[in-house]
Scaffold this active site. Structure first.
Site, PDB file in Angstrom:
ATOM      1  N   LYS A  84      23.961   9.875 -49.395  1.00 51.13           N
ATOM      2  CA  LYS A  84      24.430  11.166 -49.938  1.00 51.13           C
ATOM      3  C   LYS A  84      24.310  12.277 -48.889  1.00 51.13           C
ATOM      4  O   LYS A  84      25.255  13.025 -48.650  1.00 51.13           O
ATOM      5  CB  LYS A  84      23.660  11.525 -51.228  1.00 51.13           C
ATOM      6  CG  LYS A  84      23.861  10.488 -52.339  1.00 51.13           C
ATOM      7  CD  LYS A  84      23.213  10.879 -53.635  1.00 51.13           C
ATOM      8  CE  LYS A  84      21.701  10.789 -53.654  1.00 51.13           C
ATOM      9  NZ  LYS A  84      21.154   9.424 -53.519  1.00 51.13           N
ATOM     10  N   THR A  85      23.142  12.365 -48.261  1.00 52.52           N
ATOM     11  CA  THR A  85      22.951  13.402 -47.239  1.00 52.52           C
ATOM     12  C   THR A  85      23.854  13.138 -46.032  1.00 52.52           C
ATOM     13  O   THR A  85      24.461  14.063 -45.473  1.00 52.52           O
ATOM     14  CB  THR A  85      21.468  13.436 -46.779  1.00 52.52           C
ATOM     15  OG1 THR A  85      20.643  13.401 -47.932  1.00 52.52           O
ATOM     16  CG2 THR A  85      21.162  14.658 -45.965  1.00 52.52           C
ATOM     17  N   ASP A 129      20.383  18.751 -52.615  1.00 51.52           N
ATOM     18  CA  ASP A 129      19.885  17.441 -52.996  1.00 51.52           C
ATOM     19  C   ASP A 129      19.051  17.588 -54.269  1.00 51.52           C
ATOM     20  O   ASP A 129      18.539  18.676 -54.547  1.00 51.52           O
ATOM     21  CB  ASP A 129      19.014  16.914 -51.849  1.00 51.52           C
ATOM     22  CG  ASP A 129      18.862  15.417 -51.905  1.00 51.52           C
ATOM     23  OD1 ASP A 129      19.567  14.777 -52.695  1.00 51.52           O
ATOM     24  OD2 ASP A 129      18.034  14.888 -51.147  1.00 51.52           O
ATOM     25  N   THR A 178      19.866  11.669 -58.075  1.00 49.02           N
ATOM     26  CA  THR A 178      19.539  10.278 -58.401  1.00 49.02           C
ATOM     27  C   THR A 178      19.592  10.100 -59.918  1.00 49.02           C
ATOM     28  O   THR A 178      19.437   8.997 -60.414  1.00 49.02           O
ATOM     29  CB  THR A 178      18.110   9.933 -57.920  1.00 49.02           C
ATOM     30  OG1 THR A 178      17.236  10.998 -58.308  1.00 49.02           O
ATOM     31  CG2 THR A 178      18.054   9.772 -56.416  1.00 49.02           C
ATOM     32  N   ARG A 237      19.449   2.924 -45.491  1.00 49.24           N
ATOM     33  CA  ARG A 237      18.225   3.531 -44.949  1.00 49.24           C
ATOM     34  C   ARG A 237      17.136   2.479 -44.785  1.00 49.24           C
ATOM     35  O   ARG A 237      16.361   2.498 -43.815  1.00 49.24           O
ATOM     36  CB  ARG A 237      17.729   4.658 -45.857  1.00 49.24           C
ATOM     37  CG  ARG A 237      16.577   5.433 -45.193  1.00 49.24           C
ATOM     38  CD  ARG A 237      15.888   6.352 -46.141  1.00 49.24           C
ATOM     39  NE  ARG A 237      16.802   7.390 -46.563  1.00 49.24           N
ATOM     40  CZ  ARG A 237      16.651   8.087 -47.680  1.00 49.24           C
ATOM     41  NH1 ARG A 237      15.640   7.861 -48.471  1.00 49.24           N
ATOM     42  NH2 ARG A 237      17.517   9.011 -48.012  1.00 49.24           N
TER      43      ARG A 237
END
Ligand code: ADE
Length: 363
Positions: A84-85, A129, A178, A237
């Protein structure tokens, strides 16, 4: 117990100088966050996976550039670590605008929101976020900013307070969460589109591992890349984090090249099993299977048995276990599947759900 995963998918550290393909990213000296940032794709071309989303974004970005308007506000949902980031930065780069990064908990009062909004330039991207964690008062003040690009401020106190409306530049709010279910309807309505990020396929994960290895000048063969990919919970990640650990084993115990055997042995020793489950995942499964007889059991009872936060289980642990077929959700609670029993080396009783086949996917 292995390293805990965190809910925090938040703002990354300052961006280190970008490595182009001829540069080595000096990862040894980087903390985990800066290391992950250094491996981020910078543009759509470099981004692997999430094809449908990327194709849609390409069109929207192109249209915004041609029409000289700002991109619609949009919302990305999905478990931590799926990008997302990263996507916020990719979009900013593609638009040629600045990306301002913040998070729901960081914007803890209206003044903080005002200072963020007034620092925006024309067309900039504001990435928030964990947007589901905004306070109600902050959220309400975000509505006119999103809709009419204005912000109401009160100057002074008590009866002498004066309302001033500030005009803001046209900007794009990119929200990330989330927990889509926790967003209020008025906030959801103000986004031009919503997108749920899915887990990555095995071939996409392997391509991400190979790309990162190339940037880091780590030798890896394709079977080695698949092995790291297979054990990374379909999450880039995690793949990048494990790659660095496996590289250490390859350097110390092999000739520096990551092969399937080196990756498998390193990851076994790091307590990441062949399905990519770590200590927290396995602890969750053993609680459901052994303490609650396979379920159904409520998430609060599981959390209490594990001394873990319910939110961590719901946002970090369960999404992958559900997706990979280890657990199902029923109206009466979570149930371990036959796949979960077998994974723990136990024979599944007849009454448990099968968990389906993951053939052709991860396992
Ligand atoms: N690194 C982390 N996520 C990535 C992605 N989706 N594509 C390429 N590299 C990545």
């Amino acid at each position: 117990m292995g390293r805990k995963r965190h809910l925090d998918d938040g703002p990354a550290a300052a961006m280190p100088a970008r490595a182009d393909d001829s540069e080595v990213v000096p990862t040894e000296s980087l903390g985990e966050r800066a290391y992950q940032v250094a491996l981020r794709p910078q543009c759509f071309e470099e981004y692997i996976g999430q094809r449908d989303l990327i194709d849609n974004l390409r069109v929207s970005v192109q249209a915004a550039k041609q029409g000289d308007w700002s991109l619609d506000h949009f919302l990305l949902a999905g478990p931590p670590g799926l990008g997302k980031t990263t996507l916020a930065h990719v979009i900013g780069n593609e638009l040629g605008v600045k990306v301002h990064v913040s998070s729901g908990p960081a914007i803890d009062h209206k003044g903080m929101l005002a200072s963020l909004l007034t620092s925006l330039g024309e067309g900039d991207v504001l990435f928030i976020d964990e947007i589901h964690r905004l306070q109600a008062v902050v959220e309400e003040n975000l509505y006119p900013a999103m809709e009419d690009f204005k912000f109401d401020l009160f100057i002074g106190d008590g009866p002498h307070a004066k309302a001033v409306t500030m005009k803001l530049p046209r900007f794009t709010l990119l929200g990330a969460t989330t927990r889509m279910g926790l967003l209020s309807a008025p906030l959801l309505d103000r986004f031009g589109f919503h997108w749920q990020l899915g887990y990555y396929e095995l071939d996409e994960m392997a391509a991400i591992v190979e790309r990162s290895a190339a940037l880091l000048r780590i030798g890896i063969d394709s079977a080695g890349a698949v092995e790291v990919a297979r054990r990374s919970r379909s999450t880039p990640r995690i793949a990048n984090r494990l790659l660095r650990r496996v590289r250490d084993f390859a350097a110390v115990e092999g000739d520096g090249t990551i092969t399937r055997a080196i990756a498998a042995s390193a990851l076994d020793r790091l307590r990441v099993d062949h399905a990519g489950l770590d200590a927290l995942d396995r602890s969750y499964l053993s609680v459901v299977v052994e303490r609650f007889d396979g379920g159904p059991v409520g998430v609060d009872a599981i959390a209490a048995s594990m001394s873990e936060e319910r939110g961590t289980l719901e946002e970090v642990v369960e999404p992958f276990l559900l997706q990979a077929g280890f657990v199902t959700r029923t109206p009466r609670g979570r149930m371990a599947t036959a796949t979960a029993f077998r994974h723990l080396g136990l024979r599944p009783p007849g009454r448990v759900p099968s968990g389906g086949s993951m053939q052709g996917k991860l396992f």
